[in-house]
Design an enzyme around this catalytic site. Structure first.
Site, PDB file in Angstrom:
ATOM      1  N   MET A  27      -5.188   3.301  -6.382  1.00  0.00           N
ATOM      2  CA  MET A  27      -6.424   3.901  -6.087  1.00  0.00           C
ATOM      3  C   MET A  27      -7.103   3.610  -4.901  1.00  0.00           C
ATOM      4  SD  MET A  27      -8.108   6.206  -7.605  1.00  0.00           S
ATOM      5  CE  MET A  27      -7.872   6.654  -9.315  1.00  0.00           C
ATOM      6  N   SER A  65      -1.943  10.624  18.005  1.00  0.00           N
ATOM      7  CA  SER A  65      -2.058  11.803  18.617  1.00  0.00           C
ATOM      8  C   SER A  65      -1.197  11.880  19.782  1.00  0.00           C
ATOM      9  CB  SER A  65      -3.538  11.762  19.576  1.00  0.00           C
ATOM     10  OG  SER A  65      -3.636  10.650  19.943  1.00  0.00           O
ATOM     11  N   GLY A  81      -9.197  12.052   2.455  1.00  0.00           N
ATOM     12  CA  GLY A  81      -8.032  11.409   1.161  1.00  0.00           C
ATOM     13  C   GLY A  81      -6.788  11.672   1.637  1.00  0.00           C
ATOM     14  N   ASN A  98       2.036   8.599  -2.271  1.00  0.00           N
ATOM     15  CA  ASN A  98       1.617   9.667  -1.110  1.00  0.00           C
ATOM     16  C   ASN A  98       2.764  10.406  -0.658  1.00  0.00           C
ATOM     17  OD1 ASN A  98      -1.256   8.910  -1.373  1.00  0.00           O
ATOM     18  ND2 ASN A  98      -1.035   7.695   0.458  1.00  0.00           N
ATOM     19  N   ASN A 156       5.297   3.268  12.780  1.00  0.00           N
ATOM     20  CA  ASN A 156       4.580   3.894  13.615  1.00  0.00           C
ATOM     21  C   ASN A 156       4.201   2.831  14.960  1.00  0.00           C
ATOM     22  OD1 ASN A 156       2.823   1.100  13.180  1.00  0.00           O
ATOM     23  ND2 ASN A 156       1.432   2.189  11.891  1.00  0.00           N
ATOM     24  N   GLY A 160       0.773   9.183   8.097  1.00  0.00           N
ATOM     25  CA  GLY A 160       2.298   8.647   8.175  1.00  0.00           C
ATOM     26  C   GLY A 160       3.003   9.149   6.912  1.00  0.00           C
ATOM     27  N   ASP A 161       2.508   8.951   5.662  1.00  0.00           N
ATOM     28  CA  ASP A 161       2.830   9.384   4.497  1.00  0.00           C
ATOM     29  C   ASP A 161       3.351  10.652   4.590  1.00  0.00           C
ATOM     30  OD1 ASP A 161       2.561   6.737   3.604  1.00  0.00           O
ATOM     31  OD2 ASP A 161       0.675   7.103   2.711  1.00  0.00           O
ATOM     32  N   SER A 169      -2.580  17.431   7.610  1.00  0.00           N
ATOM     33  CA  SER A 169      -2.999  16.290   6.553  1.00  0.00           C
ATOM     34  C   SER A 169      -4.301  15.838   7.113  1.00  0.00           C
ATOM     35  CB  SER A 169      -1.678  15.371   6.303  1.00  0.00           C
ATOM     36  OG  SER A 169      -1.658  14.221   7.257  1.00  0.00           O
TER      37      SER A 169
HETATM   38  O1  RIB Z   1      -0.805   4.919   3.954  1.00  0.00           O
HETATM   39  C1  RIB Z   1      -1.838   5.335   3.302  1.00  0.00           C
HETATM   40  C2  RIB Z   1      -2.047   4.295   1.847  1.00  0.00           C
HETATM   41  O2  RIB Z   1      -2.009   3.195   2.236  1.00  0.00           O
HETATM   42  C3  RIB Z   1      -3.397   4.779   1.255  1.00  0.00           C
HETATM   43  O3  RIB Z   1      -3.220   5.502   0.394  1.00  0.00           O
HETATM   44  C4  RIB Z   1      -3.500   3.392   0.677  1.00  0.00           C
HETATM   45  O4  RIB Z   1      -3.369   3.321  -0.724  1.00  0.00           O
HETATM   46  C5  RIB Z   1      -2.662   2.510   1.236  1.00  0.00           C
HETATM   47  O5  RIB Z   1      -1.805   1.954   0.598  1.00  0.00           O
END
Ligand code: RIB
Length: 306
Positions: A11, A220, A284, A42, A180, A248-249, A279
């Site tokens: 969370m 960027s 969020g 994510n 990264n 990144g996710d 994104s």
């Molecule tokens: O990569 C972003 C994530 O990293 C966030 O959602 C947070 O939970 C951390 O784990």
């Protein structure tokens, strides 16, 4: 076609502040919001939004955050049958300080820290074509999963975030690695933060010694990868940035989805990079992740403008 994501669920408590407190100091912030996050969750959502079935393997605690994450991820059409509830742990929580210049994040792993090799069932592994993992769960669990996945012929993708030195041992079992820039510097063992670090030269030299396909996400500056002995860079489209958490996710989830669809690496990197750009336009980690249609429309628009 199925992607297995092995990783964390958190969370995210996003605190908007104008400055970081120093030790012993208290600062007043502007706002707090709660978002679903965790790199595993994510990436699973980003992948699923591209229409690919996803099973997530992980753990939550027996608390309100855990309940909410389970409901949310089920509603996002992720197969949550392999996410267990740990009675004696709290659900992973990320304290994200959203500062004007960038984010600073503290992750409290909680139940994520208790994911073991046994939590990844052989039958679950056998049903997937791609395994995607990060390092917010114990590296030993990730290592074991990659070894088993390679034995079964899955495509394996490691997002080495947060960086851990065990990455080096994992490489023989990893097809694609997606650090990264900061993580890549750790991979090549330089902590240099200066502009004089030549990322491209370091990528070429690293890739000469390793079989794993290297893809470096550079914010960027876009995304660079090595193909046929040369570094190729996909430029990042210019966006009005609201929140970079989860960019990144998004990249990793879309990369996994596109590779699962057997599309070529160039296409996968392009789609993932455009998806990551989209994104950042919403607050969020998961809110701005595009659907397949949104991504296609955005890419068509960018192509028309160029
Ligand atoms: O990569 C972003 C994530 O990293 C966030 O959602 C947070 O939970 C951390 O784990």
């Amino acid at each position: 076609m199925k992607v297995l994501v092995l990783g964390s669920l958190n969370m995210d408590l996003v605190m908007e502040v104008s400055k970081m407190p120093s030790i012993g100091e208290t600062v007043l912030g502007d706002n707090v919001s709660y978002f679903f996050g965790g790199k595993g969750a994510n990436q699973a959502v980003a992948c699923r939004r591209l229409g690919v079935p996803v099973t997530l393997v992980g753990k939550v605690g027996n608390d309100t955050f855990g309940d909410k994450l389970m409901i949310h991820m089920n509603m996002a059409a992720i197969d949550m049958s392999q996410v267990k509830l740990e009675a004696d742990a709290f659900t992973g929580t990320a304290a994200i300080m959203k500062l004007p210049e960038d984010n600073a994040i503290v992750v409290l792993p909680g139940a994520n820290q208790l994911v073991t090799p046994d939590d990844l069932k052989e039958a679950v592994l056998e049903q997937a074509q791609v395994l995607l993992a990060q390092l917010e769960i114990p590296p030993a669990t990730v290592m074991d999963a990659f070894k088993r996945a390679k034995e079964k012929g899955l495509i394996t993708i490691l997002n080495p975030a947060p960086y851990h030195e065990a990455v080096e041992e994992m490489l023989p079992f990893v097809d694609y690695i997606t650090p990264n820039e900061r993580e890549f510097r750790r991979m090549v063992q330089t902590s240099s933060e200066t502009e004089s670090f030549d990322v491209e030269a370091a990528m070429l030299s690293w890739s000469k010694k390793q079989e794993t396909q290297l893809i470096v996400t550079r914010g960027s500056k876009g995304v660079s990868y090595v193909l046929e002995g040369k570094v190729k860079t996909v430029a990042a489209p210019r966006m009005a940035v609201t929140d970079t958490t989860g960019a990144g996710d998004t990249f990793n989830g879309i990369l996994a989805a596109t590779l699962a669809k057997k599309e070529p690496l160039e296409t996968a990197v392009l789609k993932a990079s455009f998806g990551a750009s989209l994104s950042v336009t919403k607050m969020g980690a998961q809110s701005g992740m595009p659907s397949e249609k949104q991504l296609a429309e955005f890419m068509a628009k960018q192509a028309n403008n160029s």
